[in-house]
Design an enzyme around this catalytic site. Structure first.
Site, PDB file in Angstrom:
ATOM      1  N   HIS A  75       0.811  -1.221   0.000  1.00 44.31           N
ATOM      2  CA  HIS A  75       0.000   0.000   0.000  1.00 44.31           C
ATOM      3  C   HIS A  75       0.845   1.271   0.000  1.00 44.31           C
ATOM      4  O   HIS A  75       0.296   2.381   0.035  1.00 44.31           O
ATOM      5  CB  HIS A  75      -0.931  -0.032   1.217  1.00 44.31           C
ATOM      6  CG  HIS A  75      -2.134   0.832   1.107  1.00 44.31           C
ATOM      7  ND1 HIS A  75      -2.404   1.863   1.981  1.00 44.31           N
ATOM      8  CD2 HIS A  75      -3.167   0.832   0.210  1.00 44.31           C
ATOM      9  CE1 HIS A  75      -3.536   2.445   1.650  1.00 44.31           C
ATOM     10  NE2 HIS A  75      -4.021   1.843   0.585  1.00 44.31           N
ATOM     11  N   LYS A 110       2.866   4.394  -1.382  1.00 47.22           N
ATOM     12  CA  LYS A 110       2.756   5.211  -2.599  1.00 47.22           C
ATOM     13  C   LYS A 110       3.955   6.166  -2.606  1.00 47.22           C
ATOM     14  O   LYS A 110       3.980   7.141  -1.850  1.00 47.22           O
ATOM     15  CB  LYS A 110       1.458   6.018  -2.625  1.00 47.22           C
ATOM     16  CG  LYS A 110       0.179   5.166  -2.528  1.00 47.22           C
ATOM     17  CD  LYS A 110      -0.459   5.337  -1.212  1.00 47.22           C
ATOM     18  CE  LYS A 110      -1.855   4.780  -1.069  1.00 47.22           C
ATOM     19  NZ  LYS A 110      -2.294   3.714  -1.852  1.00 47.22           N
ATOM     20  N   ASP A 131      16.136  11.732  -8.827  1.00 47.12           N
ATOM     21  CA  ASP A 131      17.253  12.647  -8.588  1.00 47.12           C
ATOM     22  C   ASP A 131      16.833  14.066  -8.966  1.00 47.12           C
ATOM     23  O   ASP A 131      16.017  14.289  -9.855  1.00 47.12           O
ATOM     24  CB  ASP A 131      18.482  12.219  -9.384  1.00 47.12           C
ATOM     25  CG  ASP A 131      18.281  12.308 -10.883  1.00 47.12           C
ATOM     26  OD1 ASP A 131      18.827  13.257 -11.489  1.00 47.12           O
ATOM     27  OD2 ASP A 131      17.579  11.439 -11.440  1.00 47.12           O
ATOM     28  N   HIS A 165      -9.627  10.214   1.028  1.00 50.31           N
ATOM     29  CA  HIS A 165      -8.598   9.183   0.924  1.00 50.31           C
ATOM     30  C   HIS A 165      -7.333   9.586   1.686  1.00 50.31           C
ATOM     31  O   HIS A 165      -6.339   8.862   1.690  1.00 50.31           O
ATOM     32  CB  HIS A 165      -8.266   8.936  -0.552  1.00 50.31           C
ATOM     33  CG  HIS A 165      -7.464   7.708  -0.811  1.00 50.31           C
ATOM     34  ND1 HIS A 165      -6.112   7.745  -1.091  1.00 50.31           N
ATOM     35  CD2 HIS A 165      -7.804   6.398  -0.840  1.00 50.31           C
ATOM     36  CE1 HIS A 165      -5.661   6.521  -1.294  1.00 50.31           C
ATOM     37  NE2 HIS A 165      -6.669   5.673  -1.135  1.00 50.31           N
ATOM     38  N   LYS A 212      -4.531  10.372   4.546  1.00 51.88           N
ATOM     39  CA  LYS A 212      -4.017   9.676   5.728  1.00 51.88           C
ATOM     40  C   LYS A 212      -3.078  10.657   6.431  1.00 51.88           C
ATOM     41  O   LYS A 212      -1.849  10.580   6.328  1.00 51.88           O
ATOM     42  CB  LYS A 212      -3.242   8.413   5.352  1.00 51.88           C
ATOM     43  CG  LYS A 212      -4.088   7.360   4.596  1.00 51.88           C
ATOM     44  CD  LYS A 212      -4.018   7.535   3.119  1.00 51.88           C
ATOM     45  CE  LYS A 212      -4.606   6.374   2.340  1.00 51.88           C
ATOM     46  NZ  LYS A 212      -5.949   5.968   2.643  1.00 51.88           N
ATOM     47  N   ASP A 236      -1.631  20.335  17.049  1.00 45.85           N
ATOM     48  CA  ASP A 236      -1.366  21.673  17.611  1.00 45.85           C
ATOM     49  C   ASP A 236      -0.833  22.670  16.593  1.00 45.85           C
ATOM     50  O   ASP A 236      -0.139  23.634  16.970  1.00 45.85           O
ATOM     51  CB  ASP A 236      -0.390  21.572  18.791  1.00 45.85           C
ATOM     52  CG  ASP A 236      -0.966  20.841  19.989  1.00 45.85           C
ATOM     53  OD1 ASP A 236      -2.197  20.588  19.993  1.00 45.85           O
ATOM     54  OD2 ASP A 236      -0.206  20.516  20.914  1.00 45.85           O
TER      55      ASP A 236
END
Length: 800
Positions: free
Chosen positions: A352, A354, A359, A652, A654, A659
């Protein structure tokens, strides 16, 4: 007492044995009828050294003869017990040692480091005999949690209770416990595979494309106006500039995807090259292009079957076949524990991560790395407008994506809008992302990888950056010199530092948490005791830690707030069995959190509601259907969606902001699959800015949070500067409820902002029910229950 040692009311001790009436163990349970329960919260180190005088559960018995006859267990001539140790808090399993074959005096010398956030009475050490045909208890010992909290460090030889006569087994263990500190703002995760880095820069992105004209917020970052960048434009530019290498890992990648697009017309969009064309051109010019994709098990090379989740892995490999681009598909994965475990792993879990790495001579250390939630595949390109119908003839030409059943093309209904968060890192952190790629590639194609000299100038900056992963040793070839920094279970080494990073971030939050995630479920060990027997093994600590951080602040009379944005429902058919079960676990998680908060408010004797501290949101859009879409008179979900001109914006992301100082962005969902470390493979970055020795409160992390709030709410108000304040919480709730009312209204208003209050009602006692605004407790335009239903046939490991 410290924050990790709150006393709770006495309760009956739940027996660890699955057969508490077993007379062998009955004596102990009779003498331990009632123990004081404590809240055990902090970091626990456990060392299991050795055992002596264990009983022999093997030998000349019927079970051993059956195993020998079936050749299910490769036994030595000794034919002795094969011991391992389970470490549990009451009936909740925490840790497990490796198995030592044929040994009555085993030496493990295994060290474990784990976070704990459990209510309980005892830390148990259960010694088992590992057999193919059934497992047997050899003995157990225990230490009171209250004693561990008090003493912090314990070294002990435990005399084990055993059902076997004529032996007195002993287990040598060591414990170190560090309760949660009241000090906040310490975001480095120590003793981690990838250490904290001090060079390079970080760029944080909202959505694949971020149009400056769409940003409603007018604020500054480091005194300069906030100007969000576009992730896919930057990735395209990085590919174009690369001179030596371009490396990809992904859950999915589609060669026909266009990273740059034009909203004027379909023709203008098609003038941009596809991703596949860009990579082949770079490879033909001598750039090393390596692609590592998840090999979806139900997809076939001849494309006779296209798989279950539409990753296009075989299609992508076929496209690059015969070119200079090297595309490898990696299954998830062969197991040393046998064919059945391999089958379960390959069909249940995925790769999973991604990542794009390339360079770049202008960057620190000569390279850049992108990581986060965005796969370079169908339907992921989107901007802050999140159009349903309007972009199908320009930006989304040849890129229609929708998982709701019955909508296969733009003539049948809206596309599925996509919201995501991504990050770009340079410097030593980018080198760590490269190291992750090398470790994975060496396992899949060890003869193909070669080091490329890319080291450029080292550029110091304001950023502190750390890379985290969820990945086991069957998916990466770990550096032997760092194996002591990995975790272990049943002898398998794995990196679960993403979970550690989330827990560290939550515990170091002093004001608020802002979370966006595709899933939100877990901490099953904290669910209602009536569910224990049916609870899945989703025991990661993130939900209970959020709730406990809120409770701790309530006890200390401090303001704190958590804002959590999730999809309206997981993509696909919301009536499907697996989606309903995910929603069931999600609702159960919410109930646990609200109940804990309500109980703490009541005990603190203050006038407050659980939603003064914790709230869930989702995203949605209203838009008039396009002229090509035909709506009939029947009351089907597809007709309802088109008639009402509304659909969820699929979250989608994550990401977590703490703070306005610290951010975690990656590929990991808040579920057991992503946080376990031995299931789905994941990667994430944790980062913050320093000015001298001080944490920066008004830098790019705050810019990300403000930009997201501005996008979702269609405005930015002065109240939003202090998300922890009750005034801010109530204002965001008011706006999101108004937006929900606009989402549900009969008249279509395309100007309704996107942030919606999640359709649940929460009582002052923490009870959670489906929103009263949703007839029959169903999601809008569907007959799918908002709170979900538990499946009677699906294995829970697929849905948690």
């Amino acid at each position: 007492m410290g924050r990790g040692s709150n006393n709770h009311e006495s309760r009956l001790l739940l027996p660890v044995s699955k057969n508490p009436d077993d007379s062998v163990w009955g004596e102990e349970y009779m003498t331990r009828k009632k123990e004081t329960s404590v809240y055990f919260r902090g970091d626990l180190k456990v060392v299991v050294n050795r055992a002596i005088n264990l009983p022999n559960a093997d030998g000349n018995n019927l079970k051993s003869k059956v195993e020998s006859w079936l050749s299910l267990d490769k036994r030595s001539k000794k034919d002795l017990s094969d011991p391992y140790v389970n470490i549990c808090i009451d009936d909740h399993k925490l840790l497990q040692t490796k198995v030592i074959k044929d040994e009555l005096n085993p030496v493990w010398n295994e060290s474990f480091q784990t976070e704990v956030s459990h209510e309980g009475s005892f830390l148990y050490f259960w010694v088992w005999d590992d057999d193919t045909v059934g497992k047997e208890k050899l003995g157990h010992g225990s230490i009171k949690l209250s004693e561990i909290i008090e003493k912090k460090i314990i070294k002990r030889s435990l005399e084990l209770m055993t059902p076997f006569d004529k032996c007195k087994p002993v287990l040598d263990v060591e414990l170190e416990f560090e309760p949660v500190s009241e000090e906040v703002g310490l975001f480095e995760v120590t003793k981690c595979y990838f250490p904290l880095r001090h060079t390079g820069e970080v760029t944080l992105y909202q959505d694949a494309c971020c149009l400056p004209s769409s940003s409603h917020a007018k604020f500054s970052v480091h005194t300069a106006p906030y100007t969000p960048r576009s992730a896919w434009d930057d990735i395209a530019d990085t590919i174009t500039k690369a001179q030596k290498f371009i490396y990809f890992t992904g859950w999915s990648m589609t060669h026909s995807t266009r990273l740059k697009r034009n909203g004027r017309s379909a023709q203008a969009t098609k003038e941009h090259p596809t991703l596949g064309e860009m990579l082949i051109a770079k490879a033909n010019n001598g750039v090393k292009v390596l692609i590592l994709l998840w090999d979806e098990p139900f997809n076939t090379e001849d494309l006779a079957t296209v798989g279950v989740v539409g990753t296009n892995d075989e299609l992508t490999r076929n496209y690059f076949s015969g070119t200079k681009v090297n595309c490898v598909l990696a299954s998830r994965r062969k197991s040393k524990r046998g064919m059945l475990e391999t089958l379960v792993s390959n069909t249940s879990f995925s790769h999973h991560q991604k990542i794009v790495i390339a360079d770049d001579e202008t960057a620190s250390h000569g390279m850049v790395a992108y990581l986060g939630g965005l796969d370079l595949t169908n339907g992921r390109y989107d901007d802050q407008h999140h159009f349903l119908y309007k972009s199908s003839e320009n930006k989304h030409v040849d890129d229609f994506y929708q998982t709701f059943p019955g909508i296969l093309n733009p003539n049948q209904g809206p596309r599925q809008p996509w919201h995501d968060v991504h990050a770009r890192v340079t410097g030593e952190a980018a080198m760590d992302v490269l190291q992750n790629f090398k470790e994975r590639w060496k396992l899949e194609a060890p003869k193909e990888i070669k080091d490329v000299n890319v080291y450029g100038k080292v550029k110091s900056g304001r950023w502190k950056v750390q890379i985290f992963r969820s990945i086991p040793n069957d998916a990466a070839k770990f550096d032997d010199s760092k194996r002591h920094l990995l975790q272990s279970k049943h002898g398998q080494k794995y990196d679960a530092s993403i979970h550690r990073a989330y827990i560290s971030g939550i515990r170091n939050a002093g004001r608020f948490l802002y979370i966006e995630n595709q899933y939100f479920l877990g901490s099953a060990h904290s669910w209602s005791s009536t569910l224990h027997s049916a609870s899945p093994r989703a025991n990661h600590l993130i939900p209970v830690e959020i709730a406990e951080q809120i409770c701790d602040m309530i006890r200390r009379r401090k303001r704190f707030a958590a804002y959590i944005v999730i999809p309206l429902f997981p993509e696909g058919d919301p009536n499907a069995g697996h989606i309903q079960e995910i929603l069931h676990w999600q609702a159960t998680t919410m109930k646990m959190m609200y109940k804990r908060i309500a109980r703490t408010i009541r005990r603190a004797g203050i006038q407050a509601h659980p939603r003064d501290y914790l709230n869930f949101f989702c995203l949605g859009r209203r838009e008039e259907k396009s002229g090509n879409v035909v709506v009939t008179q029947d009351d089907s979900p597809v007709n309802n969606i088109n008639r009402n001109g509304r659909a969820m914006i699929y979250v989608h992301s994550k990401a977590m902001v703490v703070d306005d100082i610290y951010a975690i962005v990656g590929s990991a969902n808040i579920n057991q699959r992503s946080m376990d470390g031995r299931r789905d493979t994941e990667i994430a970055v944790g980062c913050w800015e320093n000015s001298g020795d001080k944490l920066v409160h008004d830098g790019h992390v705050q810019g990300l949070r403000k930009g997201l709030w501005s996008e979702h709410l269609g405005r930015y108000e002065e109240l939003f500067e202090n998300p922890e304040s009750l005034e801010c919480v109530k204002r965001v709730l008011e706006l999101s409820q108004d937006n929900w009312d606009g989402y549900m209204a009969e008249e279509i208003d395309e100007n309704v902002p996107h942030l919606l209050s999640y359709p649940i009602d929460v009582s002052v006692d923490g009870d959670v029910t489906a929103s009263s605004t949703c007839p029959n407790g169903f999601f809008p335009d569907t007959t799918a229950p908002i709170l979900g239903t538990k499946s009677s046939y699906l294995p829970s490991r697929l849905t948690v």
